[in-house]
Design a protein around this motif. Structure first.
Motif, PDB file in Angstrom:
ATOM      1  N   THR A 178      -9.248   1.395   0.126  1.00 37.09           N
ATOM      2  CA  THR A 178      -8.759   0.031   0.327  1.00 37.09           C
ATOM      3  C   THR A 178      -9.395  -0.594   1.560  1.00 37.09           C
ATOM      4  O   THR A 178      -9.826  -1.755   1.534  1.00 37.09           O
ATOM      5  N   GLN A 223       0.825  -1.203   0.000  1.00 36.26           N
ATOM      6  CA  GLN A 223       0.000   0.000   0.000  1.00 36.26           C
ATOM      7  C   GLN A 223       0.858   1.250   0.000  1.00 36.26           C
ATOM      8  O   GLN A 223       1.995   1.240   0.457  1.00 36.26           O
ATOM      9  N   ALA A 258      -1.115  -5.186  -4.928  1.00 31.16           N
ATOM     10  CA  ALA A 258      -1.493  -3.837  -4.506  1.00 31.16           C
ATOM     11  C   ALA A 258      -2.850  -3.458  -5.069  1.00 31.16           C
ATOM     12  O   ALA A 258      -3.166  -3.765  -6.228  1.00 31.16           O
ATOM     13  N   SER A 316      -6.042   4.839   0.701  1.00 38.30           N
ATOM     14  CA  SER A 316      -6.004   3.992   1.899  1.00 38.30           C
ATOM     15  C   SER A 316      -7.411   3.766   2.436  1.00 38.30           C
ATOM     16  O   SER A 316      -7.782   2.646   2.816  1.00 38.30           O
TER      17      SER A 316
END
Length: 286
Positions: A202, A189, A236, A199
């Motif tokens: 995610t 990340q 990722a 972030s």
């Protein structure tokens, strides 16, 4: 000292006749005479000697002419610059962009430069959260951001971004699903301060799909993340826009379900009057 007095002085020195200079300045001859007398009174010297051959500069007038001409030139240049800025055709434009606008921002800036070649454009890569702060503070004129924007700012939706999974080219995604890879692999990340919005996206995706990666590792930039993915150090979750900077050995896998999309757009501070910025926003929004 009134700039009109200097203009009268320079014009009369160029033409040499009060009548001709008054016509060029669109004033009466007595008004011109008064302006010259006022300037002479302020400077404490006689600037012209008037006679049969018109108005001739004195020695003191010759000495002051160059400085007066330079001041007028700078003044006229300043006025022209002001007019250009008022019309949004000259000046400096500072633009921010983030991960989701790697392709869009440079394309729009290039198009704007072709239309406004006298504008100096500065394009800066920074997270949306930083752009929002700088826009509110007046340190950034506009930015390509993840939406929504803070209520102090105005914004316009430009596109929808898609979350994808970046994996090494050798990964066999036919036998293992994308969510399976997330469960089995190390998750790479961006550090939160570099990609706060990504972030958060995610975390929403992982919690919404009840996923817990084996381990999590952070990097400070997209290129490093992609290099680690290519080295099979992990996978990722990234915006689909990274396809425009994709490294060899990395491929993108589409994701489905909730929390896989978000809106991107352009934001600006409406409390700051800025014709140049408005011209850019108008072009981008077409």
């Amino acid at each position: 000292m009134d700039i009109k007095l200097l203009r009268a002085f320079v014009t009369l020195s160029q033409l040499g006749w009060y009548h001709s200079a008054a016509e060029k300045l669109c004033i009466t001859q007595p008004a011109l005479t008064k302006q010259i007398q006022t300037l002479e009174s302020l400077s404490g010297v006689t600037l012209f000697q008037r006679g049969r051959h018109g108005a001739k500069l004195t020695v003191a007038g010759e000495q002051l002419l160059r400085g007066a001409s330079e001041v007028l030139e700078r003044y006229d240049n300043f006025c022209a610059e002001v007019i250009g800025i008022q019309k949004g055709k000259t000046g400096k434009l500072t633009v921010g962009f983030g991960i989701s606008s790697f392709r869009l921002a440079p394309e729009r800036v290039a198009a704007f430069r072709s239309l406004y070649p006298d504008v100096r454009v500065s394009l800066n890569d920074m997270p949306s959260a930083v752009q929002f702060r700088l826009l509110i503070e007046g340190q950034l004129q506009t930015g390509f951001v993840r939406l929504p924007a803070p209520e102090q700012l105005e914004s316009k939706i430009l596109a929808e971004e898609q979350l994808v999974l970046a994996v090494a080219q050798e990964h066999d995604t036919g036998s293992v699903s994308a969510t399976g890879l997330l469960s089995l692999s190390q998750l790479l990340q961006l550090s939160r301060d570099r990609g706060e919005g990504l972030s958060a996206q995610t975390e929403l995706f992982l919690s919404g799909h009840h996923l817990t990666p084996r381990t999590v590792s952070a990097a400070d930039d997209i290129q490093t993340l992609l290099a680690l993915v290519a080295a099979r150090d992990g996978v990722a979750l990234l915006p689909a826009g990274v396809i425009h900077i994709l490294l060899a050995g990395v491929r993108l896998v589409a994701l489905e379900g909730e929390h896989t999309t978000w809106q991107t757009g352009i934001a600006w501070n409406p409390q700051i009057k800025d014709p140049l910025r408005d011209n850019f926003i108008k072009m981008v929004s077409v």
